[in-house]
Design an enzyme around this catalytic site. Sequence first.
Site, PDB file in Angstrom:
ATOM      1  N   HIS A 332       0.787  -1.234   0.000  1.00 32.33           N
ATOM      2  CA  HIS A 332       0.000   0.000   0.000  1.00 32.33           C
ATOM      3  C   HIS A 332       0.821   1.286   0.000  1.00 32.33           C
ATOM      4  CE1 HIS A 332      -4.103   1.579   1.708  1.00 32.33           C
ATOM      5  NE2 HIS A 332      -3.809   2.088   0.535  1.00 32.33           N
ATOM      6  N   PHE A 420     -35.181   3.792  -4.621  1.00 23.98           N
ATOM      7  CA  PHE A 420     -35.514   4.839  -3.661  1.00 23.98           C
ATOM      8  C   PHE A 420     -34.732   6.128  -3.922  1.00 23.98           C
ATOM      9  CE2 PHE A 420     -36.775   1.018  -1.264  1.00 23.98           C
ATOM     10  CZ  PHE A 420     -38.063   1.391  -0.899  1.00 23.98           C
ATOM     11  N   SER A 423     -28.242   7.297  -2.806  1.00 25.51           N
ATOM     12  CA  SER A 423     -26.863   6.913  -3.097  1.00 25.51           C
ATOM     13  C   SER A 423     -26.542   5.584  -2.430  1.00 25.51           C
ATOM     14  CB  SER A 423     -25.904   7.987  -2.579  1.00 25.51           C
ATOM     15  OG  SER A 423     -24.624   7.447  -2.314  1.00 25.51           O
ATOM     16  N   PRO A 424     -26.113   4.565  -3.187  1.00 23.69           N
ATOM     17  CA  PRO A 424     -25.773   3.282  -2.554  1.00 23.69           C
ATOM     18  C   PRO A 424     -24.701   3.413  -1.477  1.00 23.69           C
ATOM     19  CG  PRO A 424     -26.050   2.980  -4.908  1.00 23.69           C
ATOM     20  CD  PRO A 424     -26.087   4.464  -4.659  1.00 23.69           C
ATOM     21  N   ASP A 425     -23.667   4.226  -1.738  1.00 25.22           N
ATOM     22  CA  ASP A 425     -22.611   4.350  -0.736  1.00 25.22           C
ATOM     23  C   ASP A 425     -23.147   4.984   0.543  1.00 25.22           C
ATOM     24  OD1 ASP A 425     -19.576   4.177  -0.195  1.00 25.22           O
ATOM     25  OD2 ASP A 425     -20.057   6.245   0.353  1.00 25.22           O
ATOM     26  N   SER A 449     -12.692   6.302   3.271  1.00 28.73           N
ATOM     27  CA  SER A 449     -11.646   6.768   2.373  1.00 28.73           C
ATOM     28  C   SER A 449     -12.254   7.365   1.104  1.00 28.73           C
ATOM     29  CB  SER A 449     -10.727   5.600   2.009  1.00 28.73           C
ATOM     30  OG  SER A 449      -9.706   6.024   1.147  1.00 28.73           O
ATOM     31  N   THR A 460      -5.665  10.426  -0.669  1.00 27.76           N
ATOM     32  CA  THR A 460      -6.984  10.277  -0.047  1.00 27.76           C
ATOM     33  C   THR A 460      -7.291  11.432   0.904  1.00 27.76           C
ATOM     34  OG1 THR A 460      -6.067   8.964   1.780  1.00 27.76           O
ATOM     35  CG2 THR A 460      -6.918   7.757  -0.141  1.00 27.76           C
TER      36      THR A 460
END
Length: 620
Positions: A332, A420, A423-425, A449, A460
């Site tokens: 990472h 609906f 937003s899915p997130d 993040s 990020t």
Amino acid sequence: MATKRNFKSSAPRKSDIPEGYAVDPTAGNMLRFQASLPRLPVPALSSTVHKYLETIRPLLTDAEYTKSQATAQEFLKSSQAAELQKRLEARAGDPSIKNWLADWWNDAAYMGYRDPVVVYVSYFYVHLDDPRRRDPAKRAASLIKAMLPFREITESKQIEPEKVRGMPLCMDSYKWLFHASRYPTKPSDTAKKFDPKAHNHVVFVRKNKFYEVLLATPEGHELSEAELEVQVERVIRMAGKETGAPVGALTAENRDIWTDARSALIASSPLNQQSLERIESSAIIVCLDDTTPVLREDISWSCWVGDGRNRFYDKHQLIVFDNGRSGFLGEHSCMDGTPTLRLNEFILASLAHNKVDLGAPRSNSTGANLPQPVELKFELDATCEKYINEACQHFDELVDQHDMQVLHYEGYGKDLMKKFKASPDAWVQLVKQLAFHKMFNRPGVTYESCQTRKYQQGRTEVIRSASSESKEWAEAMLNSEESDERRAVLFRRAVARHLQYAAWAADGQGVDRHLFGLKKMVRDGESVPAIYSDPAFSKTNHWELSTSQLSSKYLDGWGYGEVVTDGYGLSYSIDDHYIRWTITSLLPNTAELKHYLAEAATETRFMMERAAAAEQKGKL
């Protein structure tokens, strides 16, 4: 990198150039927008303090908030804060610095971080099963063969830049995808990139032993899938049934210990230096594990940490198991997840849709003229053996303290959320907040993040997902006297607030990186502003829930470790018909969080459906 591929490439038309960007024709297709990407902005001080107060409010008592509000306002009005802001703006305006945050953040979060990269830094992907390739040699060969075109377009800079809403993203980190390695050094690690043409090989690990395999024939032709399969079979045969000294376990150590161990390894024999360089310069590491994981938790564990021995954690690694299942472990420090996700999706999609030129099919003579894999051996003295034994012990102790749960929730997915118009997130983040309320009767301090790669060398920013709106909604969900219509109104408010937080973060207008930068501007001998010693400051960035979304139909799981000892790593994916969470923690109640996530997801759906039905009935 022997095979020449013909990729369509032409000078971009003016209509292909986003407004505000310019093309550098000398930089290659991949980096053509790089020089014109905007710089990471320094937010206005008043804006950051306002957002800070807004995001800490749901996490504090009234008395705590009153005190913190006074401290923050005092900071905002102080001459010191104005001076720190002025210094940070000057750094951001320095033409020799492409990103005011990058060097600081890379050191603080990655290179200067001294705890083991596994479990604390690395992240993993579980590949979707390929029923056509259940043999490990065939699976490994196909993954490598499908990887090579991506390596070619990346190393030659022909790959198309990623874009979000038409805006190009920073592609600078792509150079670390192949032929690169992290190096343990004190006080901060370093990274090195190798010439792919001079190091056209891959390294396999089997039974803790390392084997080098060239990726081209002696005549310079790229190996076919069949030829790679022969070479993998040879590696498996050569490794035999006995395990070797697990030198790779050293890469799982505390970085300072690994620094000393690496010096001892090199001092022990010149051969060790040579073997390390062949490993570190390889295109990628391919771990051939002799296990056959089936359960989601088992294969997730195996991709995340393995046994700590048949690995080399300082590099990206493909992982192939004896039942043909596979995955990926990401190093990472030099890049975040989106480039490696793109790599893995390219590999898996190419294979799934038969878009890879696999080469000639296998025959009795396949591989007959190829050189045998070369074992990269190590000569170990007593000091090295002691370091290795201690590394294995430390790894086992660390991993044994951890728990992992995988929730593959099939009650619904983003198809229902979109019905609906949510937003899915944001929906899934609110489900997490409700689950945490169910467990602890309060909001969870949450890190989500958000990439800032639309800026030069961007990485990020934090979406602070716990809001006053999400708290009010979660409390309404737990209040049996509350109506579903009211809950749905509160839910939509919380969704809207989350989207605002996310937009701020993506625009470099978040809270955390700016406050980090201001503190870095305090010079030796100067006092640190009181806002940083306010208990609320540390409390509200003590990330109990470290969350991140990566969604792909080619992955069957992904995850990483928790970031605080009393918290949870909570990666997630959202598909049309399911939500999948991978939960990691040192805490003993990980299974309870899994239970409450499923319960919260179901209750949220039923609440929204009942509210919609009530609304529809009211219109009749």
